[in-house]
Scaffold this active site. Structure first.
Site, PDB file in Angstrom:
ATOM      1  N   LYS A   1       0.959  -1.340  -0.184  1.00 45.93           N
ATOM      2  CA  LYS A   1       0.046  -0.161   0.009  1.00 45.93           C
ATOM      3  C   LYS A   1       1.031   1.144  -0.062  1.00 45.93           C
ATOM      4  O   LYS A   1       0.705   2.158  -0.751  1.00 45.93           O
ATOM      5  CB  LYS A   1      -0.748  -0.251   1.141  1.00 45.93           C
ATOM      6  CG  LYS A   1      -1.769   1.353   1.603  1.00 45.93           C
ATOM      7  CD  LYS A   1      -2.715   1.592   0.332  1.00 45.93           C
ATOM      8  CE  LYS A   1      -3.346   3.049   0.712  1.00 45.93           C
ATOM      9  NZ  LYS A   1      -4.365   3.379  -0.341  1.00 45.93           N
TER      10      LYS A   1
ATOM     11  N   LYS B   1       2.171  10.425   5.456  1.00 48.50           N
ATOM     12  CA  LYS B   1       2.515   9.317   6.419  1.00 48.50           C
ATOM     13  C   LYS B   1       2.708   7.934   5.373  1.00 48.50           C
ATOM     14  O   LYS B   1       3.705   7.415   5.846  1.00 48.50           O
ATOM     15  CB  LYS B   1       1.364   9.014   7.412  1.00 48.50           C
ATOM     16  CG  LYS B   1       1.236   7.612   8.051  1.00 48.50           C
ATOM     17  CD  LYS B   1       0.468   6.694   7.485  1.00 48.50           C
ATOM     18  CE  LYS B   1      -1.046   6.977   7.251  1.00 48.50           C
ATOM     19  NZ  LYS B   1      -1.670   5.893   6.543  1.00 48.50           N
TER      20      LYS B   1
HETATM   21  P1  NDP Z   1     -10.001  10.310   8.846  1.00 47.10           P
HETATM   22  O1  NDP Z   1      -8.832  10.967   9.379  1.00 47.10           O
HETATM   23  O2  NDP Z   1     -10.934  10.638   8.149  1.00 47.10           O
HETATM   24  O3  NDP Z   1     -10.602   9.483  10.071  1.00 47.10           O
HETATM   25  C1  NDP Z   1      -9.748   8.670  10.675  1.00 47.10           C
HETATM   26  C2  NDP Z   1     -10.668   7.995  11.825  1.00 47.10           C
HETATM   27  O4  NDP Z   1      -9.859   7.308  13.078  1.00 47.10           O
HETATM   28  C3  NDP Z   1     -11.642   8.795  12.490  1.00 47.10           C
HETATM   29  O5  NDP Z   1     -12.833   7.741  12.754  1.00 47.10           O
HETATM   30  C4  NDP Z   1     -10.957   9.154  13.978  1.00 47.10           C
HETATM   31  O6  NDP Z   1     -12.006   9.290  15.110  1.00 47.10           O
HETATM   32  C5  NDP Z   1     -10.233   7.747  14.165  1.00 47.10           C
HETATM   33  N1  NDP Z   1      -8.871   8.309  15.041  1.00 47.10           N
HETATM   34  C6  NDP Z   1      -8.241   9.140  14.833  1.00 47.10           C
HETATM   35  N2  NDP Z   1      -6.927   9.113  15.640  1.00 47.10           N
HETATM   36  C7  NDP Z   1      -7.276   8.204  16.467  1.00 47.10           C
HETATM   37  C8  NDP Z   1      -6.931   7.533  17.713  1.00 47.10           C
HETATM   38  N3  NDP Z   1      -5.843   7.878  18.032  1.00 47.10           N
HETATM   39  N4  NDP Z   1      -7.425   6.750  18.536  1.00 47.10           N
HETATM   40  C9  NDP Z   1      -8.916   6.137  17.811  1.00 47.10           C
HETATM   41  N5  NDP Z   1      -9.358   6.623  16.768  1.00 47.10           N
HETATM   42  C10 NDP Z   1      -8.838   7.521  16.239  1.00 47.10           C
HETATM   43  O7  NDP Z   1      -8.920   9.114   8.001  1.00 47.10           O
HETATM   44  P2  NDP Z   1      -9.392   8.149   6.858  1.00 47.10           P
HETATM   45  O8  NDP Z   1     -10.809   7.431   7.136  1.00 47.10           O
HETATM   46  O9  NDP Z   1      -9.364   9.053   5.448  1.00 47.10           O
HETATM   47  O10 NDP Z   1      -8.387   7.212   6.816  1.00 47.10           O
HETATM   48  C11 NDP Z   1      -8.005   5.926   7.622  1.00 47.10           C
HETATM   49  C12 NDP Z   1      -7.254   5.099   7.248  1.00 47.10           C
HETATM   50  O11 NDP Z   1      -7.598   4.776   5.776  1.00 47.10           O
HETATM   51  C13 NDP Z   1      -5.758   5.748   7.216  1.00 47.10           C
HETATM   52  O12 NDP Z   1      -4.706   4.986   7.361  1.00 47.10           O
HETATM   53  C14 NDP Z   1      -5.523   6.338   5.369  1.00 47.10           C
HETATM   54  O13 NDP Z   1      -4.300   6.349   5.053  1.00 47.10           O
HETATM   55  C15 NDP Z   1      -6.534   5.031   4.863  1.00 47.10           C
HETATM   56  N6  NDP Z   1      -7.162   5.552   3.562  1.00 47.10           N
HETATM   57  C16 NDP Z   1      -7.890   6.472   3.296  1.00 47.10           C
HETATM   58  C17 NDP Z   1      -8.389   6.701   2.134  1.00 47.10           C
HETATM   59  C18 NDP Z   1      -9.228   7.804   1.726  1.00 47.10           C
HETATM   60  O14 NDP Z   1      -9.643   7.886   0.586  1.00 47.10           O
HETATM   61  N7  NDP Z   1      -9.580   8.673   2.759  1.00 47.10           N
HETATM   62  C19 NDP Z   1      -8.167   5.781   0.847  1.00 47.10           C
HETATM   63  C20 NDP Z   1      -7.233   4.566   1.217  1.00 47.10           C
HETATM   64  C21 NDP Z   1      -6.833   4.355   2.493  1.00 47.10           C
HETATM   65  P3  NDP Z   1     -12.626  10.850  15.199  1.00 47.10           P
HETATM   66  O15 NDP Z   1     -13.762  10.508  14.506  1.00 47.10           O
HETATM   67  O16 NDP Z   1     -12.775  10.617  16.742  1.00 47.10           O
HETATM   68  O17 NDP Z   1     -11.608  11.840  14.813  1.00 47.10           O
END
Ligand code: NDP
Length: 297
Positions: free
Chosen positions: A173, A242
């Site tokens: 990835k 990241k």
């Molecule tokens: P977001 O920043 O939109 O969401 C992050 C999520 O993780 C939220 O639910 C947040 O909770 C939670 N979170 C953040 N920090 C913590 C913590 N310390 N403990 C517990 N929960 C936490 O990220 P994405 O959904 O975009 O991405 C998630 C993963 O998927 C990443 O690794 C990203 O690289 C990967 N990804 C994303 C894509 C995209 O198009 N967005 C595509 C492919 C992969 P809260 O609501 O409280 O902030």
């Protein structure tokens, strides 16, 4: 009937969980750090709102996590409210975070002490791919365990590929993300140069997209987002930074010469620092535009 828990209802996690909620004959529990999001999701989809990771994991055959970085998931494992307090022997943790191989290996070892399986299973295909349930899922870990959880992952994944041992999905990835970053950055440089030489950006893109330099960035991202100046926030630049850092680390760990990866990691870090935590990945072009003193038009 299988029982699934999903933790992390972020930009991509929420539509993935929505796909799981639509599957009949499966119970779903959701947990999110900001509780309101899990509460509204649970009410909307008629699934269980879990108040802690341990509560989410209770009775689950498969726990799926999708958080920004692997260490966020690792921190959810321990303590009275942690996943390990709720997960039963024989269950599986499938981490869809775009994670780092070393932390995934550490988590797999920790879970194995309790007889719990682990797969790193990052996804690609973006938010729209998640909404449509057609993500690519790249999986590291035991192939037999993957065969067991595959029907569940098929709710949001169309192409589900076993890549190798634990950490292999993360490594692949991250490497994919380097290509994405390089394509965005190099296309922005190229379009700025072409524009300065008198070529309109839409003309340049039209020609590139019929030529050997085309990419997803040139065919989809730039026409929609850069030319249209829309810059929707679907995937944060902080997360791309990241990812590229992870890829550069993998190359260093294995002593693979990768000067372009290291440079790309530096550029993404600079762009992330300049544009902040909430900027979308495509907004990296704005930094180049600033440096060039002109927009891509
Ligand atoms: P977001 O920043 O939109 O969401 C992050 C999520 O993780 C939220 O639910 C947040 O909770 C939670 N979170 C953040 N920090 C913590 C913590 N310390 N403990 C517990 N929960 C936490 O990220 P994405 O959904 O975009 O991405 C998630 C993963 O998927 C990443 O690794 C990203 O690289 C990967 N990804 C994303 C894509 C995209 O198009 N967005 C595509 C492919 C992969 P809260 O609501 O409280 O902030």
């Amino acid at each position: 009937m299988s029982s699934v828990a999903f933790l992390g209802l972020g930009a991509i996690g929420r539509p993935m969980a929505t796909c799981l909620a639509r599957v009949p004959d499966r119970t779903l529990a959701v947990w999110n750090r900001t509780q309101d999001k899990a509460a509204s999701f649970a009410a909307e989809h008629n699934v269980r709102h879990a108040f802690t990771p341990a509560d989410a994991a209770l009775g689950a055959d498969i726990v799926i996590t999708c958080l920004p970085v692997s260490t966020d998931v690792e921190r959810l494992l321990e303590g009275p409210d942690g996943l390990l307090s709720g997960m039963r022997t024989g269950a599986a943790l499938v981490d869809c975070t775009s994670g780092d191989p070393a932390t995934s290996r550490r988590m797999a070892a920790r879970l194995a002490e309790r007889g719990i399986g682990f797969l790193d299973a990052p996804v690609s295909g973006g938010v729209m791919g998640a909404v449509e349930g057609i993500l690519t899922v790249m999986v590291g870990g035991d192939a037999a365990l993957l065969a067991r959880v595959k029907p569940t992952l098929a709710a949001f994944g169309k192409k589900i590929v076993h890549c190798g041992p634990v950490g292999a999905g993360d490594a692949l990835k991250a490497v994919n993300q380097v290509m994405l970053a390089v394509h965005i950055w190099s296309l922005a440089e190229g379009l700025l140069a072409a524009t300065a030489a008198g070529v309109k950006a839409d003309v340049a893109l039209d020609v590139i997209n019929a030529s050997s330099g085309r990419s997803n960035a040139s065919m989809n991202l730039f026409p929609e987002r850069v030319i249209g100046r829309a810059f929707p926030r679907t995937f944060r630049l902080a997360l791309l930074d990241k990812d590229v850092g992870i890829a550069a680390g993998v190359a260093r760990e294995h002593r693979i010469p990768a000067p372009l990866m290291q440079l790309t990691a530096d550029l993404m870090r600079v762009a992330h620092n300049a544009l902040g935590e909430e900027a979308d990945h495509v907004e990296a072009v704005k930094l180049l535009e600033q440096w060039a003193g002109q927009e891509i038009t």
